[in-house]
Design a protein around this motif. Structure first.
Motif, PDB file in Angstrom:
ATOM      1  N   TYR A  24      45.038  54.175  61.829  1.00  0.00           N
ATOM      2  CA  TYR A  24      44.209  54.531  63.053  1.00  0.00           C
ATOM      3  C   TYR A  24      45.118  55.287  63.990  1.00  0.00           C
ATOM      4  O   TYR A  24      44.683  56.558  64.342  1.00  0.00           O
ATOM      5  CB  TYR A  24      43.734  53.308  63.816  1.00  0.00           C
ATOM      6  CG  TYR A  24      43.324  53.735  65.077  1.00  0.00           C
ATOM      7  CD1 TYR A  24      42.058  54.446  65.372  1.00  0.00           C
ATOM      8  CD2 TYR A  24      44.038  53.556  66.266  1.00  0.00           C
ATOM      9  CE1 TYR A  24      41.595  54.964  66.561  1.00  0.00           C
ATOM     10  CE2 TYR A  24      43.670  53.973  67.550  1.00  0.00           C
ATOM     11  CZ  TYR A  24      42.396  54.616  67.566  1.00  0.00           C
ATOM     12  OH  TYR A  24      42.108  55.212  69.146  1.00  0.00           O
ATOM     13  N   ALA A  79      44.143  55.753  73.137  1.00  0.00           N
ATOM     14  CA  ALA A  79      43.463  54.457  73.356  1.00  0.00           C
ATOM     15  C   ALA A  79      44.195  53.340  72.720  1.00  0.00           C
ATOM     16  O   ALA A  79      44.999  53.556  72.019  1.00  0.00           O
ATOM     17  CB  ALA A  79      42.271  54.767  72.709  1.00  0.00           C
ATOM     18  N   TYR A 134      36.028  60.095  79.526  1.00  0.00           N
ATOM     19  CA  TYR A 134      34.877  60.584  78.530  1.00  0.00           C
ATOM     20  C   TYR A 134      33.590  60.246  79.435  1.00  0.00           C
ATOM     21  O   TYR A 134      33.444  59.421  79.830  1.00  0.00           O
ATOM     22  CB  TYR A 134      34.874  59.573  77.211  1.00  0.00           C
ATOM     23  CG  TYR A 134      35.951  59.778  76.461  1.00  0.00           C
ATOM     24  CD1 TYR A 134      35.936  60.924  75.624  1.00  0.00           C
ATOM     25  CD2 TYR A 134      36.634  58.942  75.820  1.00  0.00           C
ATOM     26  CE1 TYR A 134      36.840  61.198  74.581  1.00  0.00           C
ATOM     27  CE2 TYR A 134      37.568  58.928  74.972  1.00  0.00           C
ATOM     28  CZ  TYR A 134      37.659  60.097  73.872  1.00  0.00           C
ATOM     29  OH  TYR A 134      38.397  60.398  73.199  1.00  0.00           O
ATOM     30  N   VAL A 200      34.189  48.693  72.749  1.00  0.00           N
ATOM     31  CA  VAL A 200      34.275  50.055  72.569  1.00  0.00           C
ATOM     32  C   VAL A 200      32.825  50.500  72.028  1.00  0.00           C
ATOM     33  O   VAL A 200      32.666  51.926  72.015  1.00  0.00           O
ATOM     34  CB  VAL A 200      35.571  50.376  71.464  1.00  0.00           C
ATOM     35  CG1 VAL A 200      35.324  50.015  70.139  1.00  0.00           C
ATOM     36  CG2 VAL A 200      35.769  51.945  71.422  1.00  0.00           C
ATOM     37  N   HIS A 252      42.862  67.580  70.134  1.00  0.00           N
ATOM     38  CA  HIS A 252      42.948  65.922  70.017  1.00  0.00           C
ATOM     39  C   HIS A 252      43.638  65.439  68.615  1.00  0.00           C
ATOM     40  O   HIS A 252      43.203  64.423  67.846  1.00  0.00           O
ATOM     41  CB  HIS A 252      41.466  65.646  69.811  1.00  0.00           C
ATOM     42  CG  HIS A 252      41.078  64.162  70.334  1.00  0.00           C
ATOM     43  ND1 HIS A 252      40.072  64.035  71.269  1.00  0.00           N
ATOM     44  CD2 HIS A 252      41.207  62.965  70.184  1.00  0.00           C
ATOM     45  CE1 HIS A 252      39.957  62.726  71.550  1.00  0.00           C
ATOM     46  NE2 HIS A 252      40.688  62.073  70.956  1.00  0.00           N
TER      47      HIS A 252
HETATM   48  C1  LIG Z   1      33.658  55.382  70.388  1.00  0.00           C
HETATM   49  C2  LIG Z   1      34.885  55.642  70.914  1.00  0.00           C
HETATM   50  C3  LIG Z   1      36.069  55.557  70.201  1.00  0.00           C
HETATM   51  C4  LIG Z   1      37.161  56.853  70.968  1.00  0.00           C
HETATM   52  C5  LIG Z   1      38.606  56.615  70.041  1.00  0.00           C
HETATM   53  C6  LIG Z   1      39.747  57.062  70.976  1.00  0.00           C
HETATM   54  C7  LIG Z   1      40.194  58.468  70.733  1.00  0.00           C
HETATM   55  O1  LIG Z   1      39.702  59.317  71.308  1.00  0.00           O
HETATM   56  C8  LIG Z   1      40.634  58.612  69.348  1.00  0.00           C
HETATM   57  O2  LIG Z   1      41.046  57.407  68.741  1.00  0.00           O
HETATM   58  O3  LIG Z   1      41.115  59.586  69.091  1.00  0.00           O
END
Ligand SMILES: CCCCCCC(=O)C(=O)O
Ligand code: FMN
Length: 359
Positions: A24, A79, A134, A200, A252
């Motif tokens: 992740y 996160a 967000y 989430v 990102h």
């Molecule tokens: C549904 C929201 C998931 C956002 C995950 C957080 C993020 O910005 C990331 O993992 O990159």
């Protein structure tokens, strides 16, 4: 063996993390082209130092939106820190505050923003926290979370605009990782309506978010607004025209639209569009002090780091984050010295040149 650089911290973190959680953190969208590009683009840039300048030992401090940071390196919002370490964002906040730099706390943190701020306040008299948002179509929630961030003492809002939908992470699909483990939740989402409080799954990433929402934020808060994730020069120009206070040039970490350009490659185009009217920050692939100096040369006031902080946290909690930040600080100071610069403001465009092949 003790890690001696950020990449070795990643290796240690990988040993300590559940492989699903490592995926992740490390993973990115689809073919993961952009995440690789972020790092490799720095390799294609060479530093061309100046010599015999008699420069003083470098001072690294910078001012960002009125806040002093002890170095041009801040913490990108990421996160779910509890997946990395039980002390979670508490540990990260203490390490950032002790380092004298800015933590951008994620809306999707596993510790509430009030507790993050309290923790930072334990180790520094005047820590700087910014809050990443967000924007939610539930405008009541959006306004309430902004109020919470203000009340907690956050000094800027960092609005992430690169997520009209969630990026497709095939590692997460393969691992069936689509939710936090039992007992872990997003502590800032308790008031979001619909579904289980703090889950989430309640978060909406909506393509309907627009400049109107940014205008509304401007109306409801006196906090400076940083736009995170606008890469197109036309959007950068629009942001300045609409009174945005700073831009965080970001893709990102390659986790949204795959095949976006590396941020360091896009930075000069954004810098040209904003013509110095607002400060620029950059994140994506910063792993060395040399990367920091290259970003400064191409127009950034400071950089931000995402995964390096997570690797430090997973490897050794607060002490690990501290080590990562101090490594980057020392490498940046060393690079500045070797380039003949006495601080970030002495770094000029001519110190960087693109090279054809990899070193
Ligand atoms: C549904 C929201 C998931 C956002 C995950 C957080 C993020 O910005 C990331 O993992 O990159
Ligand atoms: C595990 C993880 C979680 C992230 N979560 C968020 C988030 O909640 N909000 C956000 O705006 N960006 C998020 N990001 C993106 C980072 O803010 C940042 O743009 C990116 O990590 C920078 O690249 P780097 O990891 O190469 O330093 C996340 C990145 C990672 C790796």
């Amino acid at each position: 063996m003790d890690p001696v650089n950020v990449r070795e911290f990643e290796a240690l973190a990988r040993e300590r993390l559940d492989p699903v959680h490592y995926d992740y953190f490390a993973g990115a969208a689809q073919d993961e082209i952009t995440v690789r590009a972020n790092e490799s683009a720095f390799v294609r840039l060479a530093l061309v130092p100046r010599v015999l300048r008699g420069a003083a030992a470098p001072a690294l401090d910078v001012t960002l939106l009125g806040a002093d940071a002890s170095m041009p390196i801040v913490l990108s919002p990421t996160a779910f820190h509890r997946l990395a370490h039980p002390d979670a964002e508490r540990a990260t906040a203490r390490a950032a505050a002790a380092a004298g730099t800015i933590m951008i706390a994620a809306m999707l943190s596993t510790v509430a923003i009030e507790d993050i701020a309290a923790e930072a306040g334990k180790v520094a008299a005047d820590p700087t926290l910014w809050f990443q948002l967000y924007v939610q179509p539930d405008l009541g929630f959006t306004e309430a979370i902004v109020r919470r961030a203000e009340a907690a003492g956050c000094r800027a809002l960092v609005v992430t605009v690169d997520s009209p939908a969630l990026g497709r992470h095939e590692r997460n699909d393969r691992n069936a990782f689509h939710d936090l483990p039992a007992g872990m939740r997003c502590e800032n989402l308790r008031e979001l309506r619909g579904g289980e409080p703090g889950s989430v799954r309640q978060v909406v990433l909506s393509p309907e978010i627009s400049w109107r929402h940014l205008d509304r934020l401007r109306e409801i808060t006196p906090l400076p607004i940083v736009l995170k994730g606008a890469l197109h020069p036309l959007d950068a120009r629009l942001a300045v025209e609409r009174g945005i206070d700073a831009l965080l040039v970001s893709n990102h970490g390659g986790r949204q639209l795959d095949t976006m350009p590396a941020t360091i490659d896009q930075l000069p185009f954004v810098a040209e569009a904003v013509e110095g009217r607002v400060p620029l920050l950059l994140d994506g692939g910063v792993r060395r002090g040399t990367d920091v100096v290259k970003a400064l040369a191409l127009g950034a006031r400071a950089v931000a780091v995402g995964r390096p902080v997570l690797w430090g946290l997973a490897a050794d909690g607060e002490a690990g984050v501290t080590r990562v930040l101090e490594m980057l600080r020392a490498e940046t100071a060393h690079t500045l010295t070797l380039c003949g610069c006495d601080g970030p403001s002495a770094v000029t465009r001519d110190l960087v040149r693109e090279v054809r092949c990899c070193h």
